[in-house]
Write a protein that holds these residues in place. Sequence first.
Motif, short mmCIF file in Angstrom:
data_model
loop_
_atom_site.label_atom_id
_atom_site.label_comp_id
_atom_site.label_asym_id
_atom_site.label_seq_id
_atom_site.Cartn_x
_atom_site.Cartn_y
_atom_site.Cartn_z
N MET A 186 0.82 -1.22 0.00
CA MET A 186 0.00 0.00 0.00
C MET A 186 0.85 1.26 0.00
N ASN A 187 2.06 1.15 0.54
CA ASN A 187 2.94 2.32 0.59
C ASN A 187 3.30 2.86 -0.78
N ASN A 188 3.16 2.01 -1.82
CA ASN A 188 3.51 2.48 -3.15
C ASN A 188 2.53 3.51 -3.68
N CYS A 189 1.38 3.68 -3.02
CA CYS A 189 0.44 4.69 -3.48
C CYS A 189 0.80 6.08 -2.93
N ILE A 190 1.66 6.13 -1.91
CA ILE A 190 1.99 7.41 -1.29
C ILE A 190 2.66 8.37 -2.28
N PRO A 191 3.68 7.92 -3.04
CA PRO A 191 4.28 8.84 -4.02
C PRO A 191 3.28 9.33 -5.07
N LEU A 192 2.34 8.48 -5.44
CA LEU A 192 1.35 8.86 -6.45
C LEU A 192 0.40 9.93 -5.91
N ILE A 193 0.01 9.80 -4.64
CA ILE A 193 -0.84 10.83 -4.02
C ILE A 193 -0.05 12.13 -3.89
N ALA A 194 1.20 12.03 -3.46
CA ALA A 194 2.04 13.22 -3.30
C ALA A 194 2.22 13.94 -4.64
N GLN A 195 2.45 13.19 -5.69
CA GLN A 195 2.60 13.79 -7.02
C GLN A 195 1.35 14.55 -7.44
N GLN A 196 0.19 13.98 -7.13
CA GLN A 196 -1.06 14.65 -7.47
C GLN A 196 -1.23 15.94 -6.68
N MET A 197 -0.87 15.93 -5.41
CA MET A 197 -0.97 17.14 -4.59
C MET A 197 -0.09 18.25 -5.17
N GLN A 198 1.14 17.88 -5.52
CA GLN A 198 2.07 18.85 -6.07
C GLN A 198 1.62 19.34 -7.44
N ARG A 199 1.09 18.43 -8.26
CA ARG A 199 0.61 18.81 -9.59
C ARG A 199 -0.54 19.80 -9.48
N LEU A 200 -1.41 19.58 -8.52
CA LEU A 200 -2.58 20.44 -8.37
C LEU A 200 -2.19 21.86 -7.98
N VAL A 201 -1.29 22.01 -7.02
CA VAL A 201 -0.90 23.37 -6.62
C VAL A 201 -0.13 24.06 -7.74
N GLN A 202 0.66 23.30 -8.48
CA GLN A 202 1.41 23.90 -9.59
C GLN A 202 0.49 24.32 -10.73
N ARG A 203 -0.61 23.64 -10.87
CA ARG A 203 -1.56 23.99 -11.94
C ARG A 203 -2.42 25.19 -11.58
N TYR A 204 -2.89 25.24 -10.34
CA TYR A 204 -3.90 26.24 -9.99
C TYR A 204 -3.36 27.45 -9.23
N PHE A 205 -2.20 27.34 -8.61
CA PHE A 205 -1.66 28.47 -7.86
C PHE A 205 -0.62 29.18 -8.72
N THR A 206 -1.02 30.25 -9.37
CA THR A 206 -0.13 30.97 -10.29
C THR A 206 0.63 32.11 -9.61
N ALA A 207 0.15 32.57 -8.47
CA ALA A 207 0.87 33.60 -7.71
C ALA A 207 2.06 32.94 -7.01
N GLU A 208 3.25 33.41 -7.28
CA GLU A 208 4.46 32.75 -6.79
C GLU A 208 4.47 32.54 -5.28
N PRO A 209 4.10 33.55 -4.46
CA PRO A 209 4.14 33.30 -3.01
C PRO A 209 3.15 32.22 -2.58
N LEU A 210 1.98 32.19 -3.20
CA LEU A 210 0.98 31.19 -2.86
C LEU A 210 1.49 29.80 -3.20
N LEU A 211 2.05 29.65 -4.39
CA LEU A 211 2.60 28.36 -4.81
C LEU A 211 3.75 27.94 -3.89
N ARG A 212 4.63 28.86 -3.57
CA ARG A 212 5.80 28.52 -2.76
C ARG A 212 5.39 28.04 -1.37
N TYR A 213 4.50 28.78 -0.73
CA TYR A 213 4.07 28.37 0.61
C TYR A 213 3.27 27.07 0.56
N ALA A 214 2.44 26.91 -0.45
CA ALA A 214 1.66 25.67 -0.56
C ALA A 214 2.58 24.47 -0.72
#
Length: 309
Positions: A1-29
Amino acid sequence: MNNCIPLIAQQMQRLVQRYFTAEPLLRYAELFIEDKLRETIRFGQLTVIHYQMFGGKSDEPYEAAAAVELFVLASDILDDLQDQDAPDKLWMQIPQPIAIHVATALLTLSQQAMLGSTVNDEIRIALLEMMNTQLLLAANGQMLDLANDITDEQSYLEMVKLKSATMLQLACMTGVLLAGQPWNPIVAEYAMEIGMAAQIQNDLRDLLRWDDKSDLLKKKRTMLTLYLIESEEEEDQWIKAYFQGDISMEDILLKRELFLETCERSGTILYGSVMSRMHYNRFEELLNSIHEISPWKPTFLSIINQEIT
């Protein structure tokens, strides 16, 4: 089950990179997510395993699991900001308006991620309705917790159901709904029992701490501190006096060893342990009633036992 952790993490990072265009917001997120990943993403794991347990076959659960984790992260940040009991967290070390803004943005992003987690409109609507319902329940629970006017065991348990157990329900039920299954009352109930068991264990830890999270020093009214306050033993009355404001914190800070002895002698620790175990046993009883998911039981329990211990 631990192999799903990187996939979830990648999705979290992908989402903030897609939707947070203001640099400070993206950086803190991104920094907040990094902090989250250093601890645990068990809620997302619960989403994935429930998706699999209830017949899901595609790669769909990872974005939904990321949505759940973003929801939990945002809630944790707001909780820490309100309670002021986690000084080491990054969001406690930056200007509060920025931390609040990032948390609310992550909360909105979690809903956007849930919206994009499936192309099936019927499932999408069910997921969003369930997510918003859980958010509103948790908001009510958090308000009761902040008010700190719990008066008895029953009102404490009702608060915990609203504040903490709803998060476990969200995680588990997201997987169930995403797999195309209807709301499952047994899953909802056992998720509630997990949440209750975990919160009581957390309260036990915070009862015995002697730092910013100490429930005694903060005069936090939990099932365990109420147990101590209601003691009729003459030697324990100083605890009630402290909660009533008749003894200063300076005096209490000199009583650490006495307090630990009191928790042991009064049976408070045993009481908390028994209550937590009672809810865990009920969870196992409910889990065993769903025979179709028995092949997944060992993996599921390994995730849950990390949450409880």
